[in-house]
Design a protein around this motif. Structure first.
Motif, mmCIF file in Angstrom:
data_model
loop_
_atom_site.group_PDB
_atom_site.id
_atom_site.type_symbol
_atom_site.label_atom_id
_atom_site.label_comp_id
_atom_site.label_asym_id
_atom_site.label_seq_id
_atom_site.Cartn_x
_atom_site.Cartn_y
_atom_site.Cartn_z
ATOM 1 N N THR A 95 0.960 -1.043 -0.028
ATOM 2 C CA THR A 95 -0.119 -0.478 0.080
ATOM 3 C C THR A 95 0.772 1.189 -0.328
ATOM 4 O OG1 THR A 95 0.207 -0.042 2.185
ATOM 5 C CG2 THR A 95 -1.620 -1.567 1.275
ATOM 6 N N SER A 96 0.593 2.466 0.053
ATOM 7 C CA SER A 96 1.219 3.483 -0.290
ATOM 8 C C SER A 96 1.840 4.123 0.904
ATOM 9 C CB SER A 96 0.774 4.574 -0.997
ATOM 10 O OG SER A 96 -0.960 5.145 -0.165
ATOM 11 N N SER A 129 1.633 5.519 -5.166
ATOM 12 C CA SER A 129 0.290 5.152 -5.829
ATOM 13 C C SER A 129 0.656 4.498 -6.612
ATOM 14 C CB SER A 129 -0.596 6.456 -6.323
ATOM 15 O OG SER A 129 -1.799 5.781 -6.487
ATOM 16 N N ALA A 132 2.882 1.294 -6.078
ATOM 17 C CA ALA A 132 1.101 0.542 -5.061
ATOM 18 C C ALA A 132 0.783 -0.428 -5.795
ATOM 19 C CB ALA A 132 0.534 0.712 -3.708
ATOM 20 N N ASN A 136 1.135 -5.191 -6.513
ATOM 21 C CA ASN A 136 -0.390 -5.565 -6.686
ATOM 22 C C ASN A 136 -0.302 -5.921 -7.656
ATOM 23 O OD1 ASN A 136 -1.971 -5.310 -3.465
ATOM 24 N ND2 ASN A 136 -0.961 -3.359 -4.061
ATOM 25 N N ILE A 164 -3.604 -8.885 1.768
ATOM 26 C CA ILE A 164 -3.936 -7.790 2.042
ATOM 27 C C ILE A 164 -3.632 -7.597 3.387
ATOM 28 C CG2 ILE A 164 -5.605 -5.555 2.746
ATOM 29 C CD1 ILE A 164 -7.260 -7.580 0.571
ATOM 30 N N LEU A 167 -0.649 -3.088 7.653
ATOM 31 C CA LEU A 167 -0.272 -1.672 7.391
ATOM 32 C C LEU A 167 0.860 -1.499 8.866
ATOM 33 C CD1 LEU A 167 -3.050 0.580 5.969
ATOM 34 C CD2 LEU A 167 -2.040 -0.622 5.185
ATOM 35 N N ALA A 193 -6.145 3.831 1.007
ATOM 36 C CA ALA A 193 -4.813 3.354 0.557
ATOM 37 C C ALA A 193 -5.366 1.593 0.653
ATOM 38 C CB ALA A 193 -4.088 2.985 1.518
ATOM 39 N N TYR A 194 -6.312 1.205 0.858
ATOM 40 C CA TYR A 194 -6.703 -0.209 1.549
ATOM 41 C C TYR A 194 -7.819 -0.555 -0.284
ATOM 42 C CZ TYR A 194 -5.310 -2.661 5.157
ATOM 43 O OH TYR A 194 -4.574 -3.306 6.823
ATOM 44 N N GLU A 196 -7.230 1.304 -2.915
ATOM 45 C CA GLU A 196 -6.240 0.836 -4.194
ATOM 46 C C GLU A 196 -5.886 -0.611 -4.222
ATOM 47 O OE1 GLU A 196 -3.342 4.707 -5.387
ATOM 48 O OE2 GLU A 196 -2.223 3.056 -3.594
ATOM 49 N N GLN A 197 -5.079 -0.623 -3.367
ATOM 50 C CA GLN A 197 -4.771 -2.041 -3.140
ATOM 51 C C GLN A 197 -5.660 -3.170 -3.861
ATOM 52 O OE1 GLN A 197 -3.333 -4.031 0.537
ATOM 53 N NE2 GLN A 197 -1.480 -4.829 -0.331
ATOM 54 N N ALA A 223 -10.356 -1.898 5.583
ATOM 55 C CA ALA A 223 -9.709 -3.062 4.475
ATOM 56 C C ALA A 223 -11.161 -3.417 4.386
ATOM 57 C CB ALA A 223 -9.069 -4.007 5.503
#
Length: 379
Positions: A95-96, A129, A132, A136, A164, A167, A193-194, A196-197, A223
């Protein structure tokens, strides 16, 4: 409904759920532990792309998916050939927020502090971003390639779980003893952030989403909310393409999540709304200490139960860094199976492909825990 097609709810099983009803599925072992057996150096993880990075990167194992894809593919292959039905993407810290630890100066080194203003800059950082996303997506594609290749060779379907991780920050606790209400990051920042992942893992071809090693249930909640929003916003619900969710917590010797301190029953109550395919325990404890907490979770949860413990206690003199050998893990997880506790079994820290092979052999023919859950999707 007066217009348009009617939406009818039907029972549609995911292929993995059918497997879980008939046998114990095997999940892979520890990516980090296995990477260490390849004796990689700082120069290996940097490659040409990251040669000028200001911080050491060797502990940023997710980057190996970009700089050493052949090695990562070889690890996936070995776990699959050891008998894994499910292999995890190499994205535990992708993640970022987590990647910022390796690419952004720590303000605390200059008299500042990490706070929501700092992490908003992290969330808005295009380089982080994009990095990450790339980790992934590429890791998911690497897993997909090997899962499909081995499935075609063996005639047995294999599954890719988008990993996932928890963090490097906590939503439940303050790092400032003088300001218990302070949080370094906000729920929305973690959720962003999640999300995006999750999107990148789906784009790369993951079959499942695995929210794992949960030490803070509020992080996990972020998440799960992110997953739900991605499904809804990207139109996955209407198309019936929601990916099954697997959830796994790390608990201490007292059976509570490490930071949010929820018992396994409270933890299940906190995540049940996500209707997970499986819920379970991993990391933190060896299998010798996990049994009573797994037993409690198995008695409370309506989902399938997973267990992939550490290979005992850390031991720097051991080749894997942990005490238990493959035969030890096989014996303990065999006890889980004989106790009718599990549907999914594997190993976390200290578990190599040899450990997974021993576990798979020990559980072959063992009956899974009774599973009565069915997933309803829109037809």
């Amino acid at each position: 409904m007066s217009e348009g097609r009617q939406i009818k709810m039907i029972t549609r099983q995911h292929p993995l759920e059918k497997i879980l009803e008939n046998r114990i599925a095997i999940i892979d072992g520890a990516m980090g532990t296995t990477i260490r057996t390849y004796d990689m150096k700082e120069a290996d993880i940097r490659g040409e792309r990251f040669k000028d990075a200001k911080k050491d990167l060797l502990n940023n194992g997710d980057l190996f998916s970009l700089t050493q894809p052949v090695m990562i593919g070889d690890i996936h292959r070995r776990f699959l050939e050891a008998g894994a039905d499910i292999i995890e993407t190499n994205t535990f810290g992708a993640t970022s927020i987590a990647q910022s630890e390796f690419f952004v100066d720590d303000p605390r080194e200059h008299g500042g502090r990490k706070d929501p203003e700092f992490y908003q800059k992290i969330i808005d950082n295009r380089m982080l971003s994009d990095l990450a996303w790339e980790i992934n997506e590429q890791s998911s594609r690497q897993c997909r390639e090997w899962a499909d290749r081995v499935a075609n060779q063996t005639g047995r379907q294999r599954f890719v779980a988008g990993a996932i991780g928890p963090l490097t920050v906590s939503l439940s606790n303050s790092p400032d003893a003088d300001d218990p209400g302070f949080r370094v990051v906000t729920f929305d920042q973690v959720k962003t952030a999640y999300a995006e992942q999750v999107r990148a893992l789906i784009a790369g071809g993951s079959d499942l989403l695995l929210v794992e090693t949960i030490f803070d249930s509020l992080n996990a909640k972020a998440a799960l909310v992110a997953i739900r929003e991605v499904f809804d916003e990207d139109g996955l619900t209407a198309q019936g393409r929601e990916l099954p969710i697997m959830i796994s917590a790390a608990v201490g010797r007292g059976g509570e999540t490490m930071i949010s301190a929820q018992t396994v029953e409270a933890f299940w109550n906190a995540v049940e709304h996500a209707n997970p395919l499986s819920v379970g325990l991993n990391c933190s404890l060896g299998p010798d200490l996990m049994y009573p907490f797994l037993e409690e979770l198995s008695g409370k949860s309506s989902a399938a139960i997973s267990a992939y413990p550490n290979a005992g206690l850390p031991n720097p003199l051991s080749p894997t860094g942990f005490d238990f050998q493959p035969e030890d893990m096989a014996r303990y997880l065999g006890d889980f199976a004989r106790g009718s506790l599990i549907n999914i079994a594997g190993g976390c820290c200290g578990n190599t492909p040899e450990h997974i092979a021993a576990i798979a052999k020990a559980l072959e023919g063992q009956a899974p825990r009774s599973l009565r859950r069915h997933t309803e999707v829109a037809a």
